[in-house]
Design an enzyme around this catalytic site. Structure first.
Site, PDB file in Angstrom:
ATOM      1  N   LYS A 214     -61.410  64.019  37.918  1.00 38.05           N
ATOM      2  CA  LYS A 214     -61.620  62.647  37.439  1.00 38.05           C
ATOM      3  C   LYS A 214     -62.680  62.566  36.345  1.00 38.05           C
ATOM      4  CE  LYS A 214     -59.326  60.213  41.113  1.00 38.05           C
ATOM      5  NZ  LYS A 214     -59.372  59.423  42.345  1.00 38.05           N
ATOM      6  N   ARG A 248     -58.050  65.370  48.438  1.00 34.52           N
ATOM      7  CA  ARG A 248     -56.876  65.205  47.574  1.00 34.52           C
ATOM      8  C   ARG A 248     -57.163  65.899  46.246  1.00 34.52           C
ATOM      9  NH1 ARG A 248     -54.855  62.056  43.586  1.00 34.52           N
ATOM     10  NH2 ARG A 248     -52.678  61.396  43.755  1.00 34.52           N
TER      11      ARG A 248
HETATM   12  N1  HH2 Z   1     -56.501  59.017  43.154  1.00 34.62           N
HETATM   13  C1  HH2 Z   1     -55.400  58.946  42.373  1.00 34.62           C
HETATM   14  C2  HH2 Z   1     -54.158  58.573  42.915  1.00 34.62           C
HETATM   15  N2  HH2 Z   1     -54.032  58.331  44.240  1.00 34.62           N
HETATM   16  N3  HH2 Z   1     -54.981  58.195  46.402  1.00 34.62           N
HETATM   17  C3  HH2 Z   1     -56.055  58.275  47.198  1.00 34.62           C
HETATM   18  N4  HH2 Z   1     -55.937  58.040  48.522  1.00 34.62           N
HETATM   19  N5  HH2 Z   1     -57.298  58.610  46.711  1.00 34.62           N
HETATM   20  C4  HH2 Z   1     -57.508  58.865  45.383  1.00 34.62           C
HETATM   21  O1  HH2 Z   1     -58.665  59.127  44.981  1.00 34.62           O
HETATM   22  C5  HH2 Z   1     -56.380  58.771  44.494  1.00 34.62           C
HETATM   23  C6  HH2 Z   1     -55.110  58.430  45.049  1.00 34.62           C
HETATM   24  C7  HH2 Z   1     -55.517  59.228  40.905  1.00 34.62           C
HETATM   25  O2  HH2 Z   1     -55.273  60.567  40.610  1.00 34.62           O
HETATM   26  P1  HH2 Z   1     -53.886  61.182  40.053  1.00 34.62           P
HETATM   27  O3  HH2 Z   1     -52.789  61.068  41.042  1.00 34.62           O
HETATM   28  O4  HH2 Z   1     -54.168  62.560  39.610  1.00 34.62           O
HETATM   29  O5  HH2 Z   1     -53.578  60.359  38.759  1.00 34.62           O
HETATM   30  P2  HH2 Z   1     -52.574  59.177  38.458  1.00 34.62           P
HETATM   31  O6  HH2 Z   1     -52.946  58.019  39.322  1.00 34.62           O
HETATM   32  O7  HH2 Z   1     -52.808  58.920  36.988  1.00 34.62           O
HETATM   33  O8  HH2 Z   1     -51.194  59.640  38.769  1.00 34.62           O
END
Ligand code: HH2
Length: 280
Positions: A214, A248
């Site tokens: 992040k 995660r």
């Molecule tokens: N962060 C993201 C998405 N889902 N779910 C939980 N429970 N906790 C988190 O910190 C979280 C999440 C964001 O990360 P990413 O999936 O890599 O990116 P994007 O939302 O752009 O797909």
């Protein structure tokens, strides 16, 4: 403190999106996403978190039909691959189809606020659910987020959402909580939450931490998203020491090693894991 160290559970990210912030477009093809998920299981993921809608700051929402088209074939293809499957969605229709296809965890970044049908679905299916804190919504959440005391505010929110879930018939044992690192938070909000994570662990439910790649890690290290694994591991290890149990991450192999060594060190003893249960 050895008895208090949770068995770390690694949740690998499988994004089936064109626009996720660190890996968007890499696995938009279902076959590539399934292969990626299998690789993450081989690297040590006990859970795969499959998502078809980016929640990165500024992201535009995706319709249910498109989200279903992206995630259902991937869940089907990963059922039986050796990990529990989580669906990262705030839409009850998408969650229901994913549960039908083999998922057993709903990861709802709106904490049951996004779709009025979600709480009833989770209650009826008896699946696990991750309730995450987010201030505002992805399109606008990074515009000047403000709190009285970010840790106290997030704790109060998670406690209220836990009570809401239980009042809607969801068993308390099925609920996981997540401070929502990067969701409507400045770098100092993120760091305060990580520094005082024990105050959230004290709520008594498994704590999920999602720091992987992040932007606050980029602010500190000056590195682009693909080079933030060391920063991610630093936060994961410290979060484990504070009592978090579910991590995660995109970089599963590195996180699995770091967390296994950190857990053994915190215990002052190496005991081979006998369970990958996420219900503790
Ligand atoms: N962060 C993201 C998405 N889902 N779910 C939980 N429970 N906790 C988190 O910190 C979280 C999440 C964001 O990360 P990413 O999936 O890599 O990116 P994007 O939302 O752009 O797909």
């Amino acid at each position: 403190m050895s008895a208090d160290v949770p068995e770390p559970v690694v949740m690998g990210v499988v994004n089936v999106t064109p626009d996720s912030f660190s890996d968007g477009g890499l696995t938009l093809d279902p076959g590539a996403a399934i292969a990626h998920g299998r690789e993450l299981v081989a690297q040590g993921a006990a859970i795969l978190d499959v998502g078809g809608e980016s929640t990165r700051p500024g992201a535009e929402p995706v319709g249910a039909e498109e989200e279903l088209r992206r995630v259902v074939p991937v869940i089907e293809g990963l059922a039986g691959a050796g990990a529990r499957l989580s669906i990262d969605t705030s839409k009850a229709q998408v969650a229901a189809a994913a549960l039908d296809a083999g998922a057993s965890i709903v990861n709802d970044v709106t904490a049951l606020r996004g779709d009025p049908r979600m709480a009833a679905l989770v209650a009826q299916r008896g699946c696990d659910v991750c309730l995450m804190h987010m201030l505002g919504e992805p399109r606008t959440m990074q515009r000047d987020p403000t709190y009285n005391d970010v840790v106290a505010d997030v704790r109060a929110f998670l406690e209220e959402r836990l009570h809401f879930a239980v009042a809607r018939g969801i068993a308390e044992e099925r609920v996981w909580l997540d401070p929502g690192i990067g969701f409507g938070k400045t770098i100092d909000h993120n760091l305060a939450l990580l520094a005082r994570l024990r105050e959230l662990v004290a709520l008594g439910r498994p704590l999920v931490v999602g720091t992987s790649r992040k932007s606050f890690l980029g602010t500190i290290t000056g590195r682009p998203a693909g080079e933030r694994v060391a920063g991610t591991l630093a936060t994961n290890v410290l979060a484990l020491a504070a009592g978090a149990s579910i991590f995660r991450v995109h970089d599963v192999a590195e996180a699995s090693d770091a967390l296994a060594v950190a857990a053994a060190t915190l215990r002052g003893q190496w005991t081979p894991a006998t369970t990958t249960s996420t219900n503790r």
